[in-house]
Design a protein around this motif. Structure first.
Motif, PDB file in Angstrom:
ATOM      1  N   ALA A 284      36.399  44.105  37.100  1.00  0.00           N
ATOM      2  CA  ALA A 284      38.051  43.836  37.858  1.00  0.00           C
ATOM      3  C   ALA A 284      38.322  42.127  38.762  1.00  0.00           C
ATOM      4  O   ALA A 284      39.688  41.909  39.240  1.00  0.00           O
ATOM      5  CB  ALA A 284      37.343  45.003  39.402  1.00  0.00           C
ATOM      6  N   ASP A 285      36.655  41.958  39.142  1.00  0.00           N
ATOM      7  CA  ASP A 285      37.057  40.898  40.065  1.00  0.00           C
ATOM      8  C   ASP A 285      35.987  39.158  39.869  1.00  0.00           C
ATOM      9  O   ASP A 285      35.308  39.827  40.097  1.00  0.00           O
ATOM     10  CB  ASP A 285      37.094  40.454  41.786  1.00  0.00           C
ATOM     11  CG  ASP A 285      37.748  39.817  42.320  1.00  0.00           C
ATOM     12  OD1 ASP A 285      38.101  39.273  42.046  1.00  0.00           O
ATOM     13  OD2 ASP A 285      37.418  39.386  43.832  1.00  0.00           O
ATOM     14  N   ILE A 287      35.560  35.464  40.038  1.00  0.00           N
ATOM     15  CA  ILE A 287      35.858  33.966  40.377  1.00  0.00           C
ATOM     16  C   ILE A 287      35.499  32.382  39.671  1.00  0.00           C
ATOM     17  O   ILE A 287      34.601  32.167  39.418  1.00  0.00           O
ATOM     18  CB  ILE A 287      35.313  33.801  42.763  1.00  0.00           C
ATOM     19  CG1 ILE A 287      35.161  35.060  43.050  1.00  0.00           C
ATOM     20  CG2 ILE A 287      36.089  32.317  42.944  1.00  0.00           C
ATOM     21  CD1 ILE A 287      34.823  34.743  44.389  1.00  0.00           C
ATOM     22  N   HIS A 293      41.035  34.075  42.001  1.00  0.00           N
ATOM     23  CA  HIS A 293      39.951  35.392  41.778  1.00  0.00           C
ATOM     24  C   HIS A 293      40.700  35.953  40.220  1.00  0.00           C
ATOM     25  O   HIS A 293      41.890  35.230  40.071  1.00  0.00           O
ATOM     26  CB  HIS A 293      40.191  36.057  42.900  1.00  0.00           C
ATOM     27  CG  HIS A 293      39.613  35.822  44.102  1.00  0.00           C
ATOM     28  ND1 HIS A 293      37.896  37.069  43.743  1.00  0.00           N
ATOM     29  CD2 HIS A 293      39.339  34.743  45.733  1.00  0.00           C
ATOM     30  CE1 HIS A 293      37.742  36.732  44.892  1.00  0.00           C
ATOM     31  NE2 HIS A 293      38.808  35.672  45.690  1.00  0.00           N
ATOM     32  N   MET A 295      40.781  38.351  36.748  1.00  0.00           N
ATOM     33  CA  MET A 295      39.891  39.759  36.093  1.00  0.00           C
ATOM     34  C   MET A 295      39.054  38.871  34.954  1.00  0.00           C
ATOM     35  O   MET A 295      40.053  38.086  34.726  1.00  0.00           O
ATOM     36  CB  MET A 295      41.205  41.167  34.990  1.00  0.00           C
ATOM     37  CG  MET A 295      42.103  41.081  36.511  1.00  0.00           C
ATOM     38  SD  MET A 295      43.099  42.849  36.493  1.00  0.00           S
ATOM     39  CE  MET A 295      41.817  43.585  35.579  1.00  0.00           C
ATOM     40  N   PRO A 317      45.255  37.471  37.086  1.00  0.00           N
ATOM     41  CA  PRO A 317      45.466  39.580  37.095  1.00  0.00           C
ATOM     42  C   PRO A 317      47.382  39.517  36.866  1.00  0.00           C
ATOM     43  O   PRO A 317      46.877  40.399  36.596  1.00  0.00           O
ATOM     44  CB  PRO A 317      44.446  39.510  38.595  1.00  0.00           C
ATOM     45  CG  PRO A 317      44.483  38.422  38.869  1.00  0.00           C
ATOM     46  CD  PRO A 317      45.205  37.135  38.620  1.00  0.00           C
TER      47      PRO A 317
END
Length: 369
Positions: A284-285, A287, A293, A295, A317
């Motif tokens: 989901a996250d 870096i 940030h 996906m 995202p």
């Protein structure tokens, strides 16, 4: 009341959408406007829920009030589709799986239309982090890598690498490393790694993801069998052979996906092929090296020695634009598996430019060439 006042009054009466919803709505609108402005003679296929745009006299663009009102209502309700077809999803709805994320990423890549004309170049600006492990210890170094590729001729590409700070992870300061601020130039074909050549596998790939996956798996099987004969390995289990094949398949696809010179249409097909691999999982996250940030689609494959390797593709995202890539290696050590980063890259800019820099006359070969 004129059309603009009608739009404003209706908009002001609605509850505000979430930031992510608004961002994706504007991305869709901008794409449609830019496609019409380009006027490149390539008609866009009709899609469900396409937002019609109308050119006003004098070349200025605008939306009819009814369309704008409908858009505002749909954005507020979160019902505007990313694109028509079986992969469409409402704005604000995150992908349910890595396969869905990669299919959206494939659609985004397919819409990229960087077509440099005569005398123009595709310019790619990346932030890379190199990882090194050796007798001196472990360290990382930040590198800004810029690439200029002439229209239709990757053999004349040029890269400029600007080295940043070195960060010592363990051991002593390395001797064989470029000092911060060092600038290197590399022409296509100048070095053995052929970093600036079009990826070999990208030259004649079919457009169908299933066919691409089948071809790469067939080539991987042939490679593993050849390597097995070269090593004189006669007692490998079928399970170990299968693990080696899957490693080559995943590595090949990931290499094509993140290579800066892979054409956008080919990258779209590769994303589609990756979406069909059951080892892909969604994160989901993540870096990227630039601190953005996104996906992630992660592919982890086991190695015969009990370790593993993992590659992670990072996407914006709301637009599913490709942001970057990072990879990790898990090595068995003392009964445990030690995780070590092996590559990291962020795509900062991709655009068409009219020139590339002159290489200074006193420039030598890159250090690792």
């Amino acid at each position: 009341m004129n059309e603009l006042d009608a739009i404003k009054d209706y908009h002001d009466s609605l509850p505000g959408p979430a930031p992510q919803v608004s961002a994706r709505a504007w991305v869709l609108l901008v794409e449609e406007v830019e496609a019409e402005r380009a006027g490149n003679g390539h008609p866009r296929p009709t899609r469900s829920r396409r937002l019609p745009l109308r050119a006003f006299p004098g070349g200025r663009w605008g939306m009819r009030a009814g369309v704008a009102v409908g858009l505002a209502a749909a954005v507020t309700a979160g019902l505007v589709l990313v694109r028509g077809g079986h992969d469409s999803a409402p704005f604000g709805t995150p992908p349910a799986s890595a396969a869905e994320l990669l299919r959206h990423a494939a659609s985004a890549a397919a819409r990229e239309n960087l077509r440099p004309g005569p005398g123009q170049f595709v310019y790619i600006d990346q932030k890379n982090v190199t990882f090194a492990i050796g007798s001196e210890g472990e360290y990382t170094q930040d590198v800004r890598r810029e690439v200029w590729m002439p229209a239709g001729d990757s053999s004349k590409s040029l890269t400029r690498s600007t080295y940043g700070q070195t960060h010592i992870t363990s051991g002593r300061s390395p001797e064989h490393v470029q000092s911060p601020g060092t600038v290197e130039y590399q022409r296509a074909g100048q070095c053995h790694d052929n970093r600036l050549g079009l990826p070999t596998q990208a030259t004649d790939l079919p457009a169908d993801p299933d066919q691409v996956l089948a071809r790469i798996r067939r080539d991987a099987t042939a490679f593993v069998q050849s390597d097995q004969r070269r090593r004189g390995e006669t007692n490998l289990s079928q399970n170990e052979i299968n693990m080696r094949v899957e490693k080559v398949v995943a590595s090949s696809l990931l290499r094509l996906a993140q290579d800066p010179l892979t054409p956008s249409q080919t990258r779209a097909t590769v994303f589609g092929s990756l979406s069909k691999m059951p080892i892909a999982t969604i994160i989901a996250d993540l870096i990227d090296p630039a601190g953005r940030h996104g996906m992630g689609a992660s592919l982890r494959f086991e190695t015969p020695d009990g370790g593993w390797e993992r590659g992670e593709l990072i996407f914006e995202p709301t637009t599913y634009r490709f942001l970057g890539y990072q990879s990790w290696i898990g090595r068995p050590e003392g009964g445990q598996v030690k995780e070590t980063p092996s590559a990291s890259m962020a795509v900062m800019t991709v655009k068409v430019v009219d020139s590339m820099p002159e290489v200074p006359k006193d420039t030598g070969k890159p250090m690792f060439c």
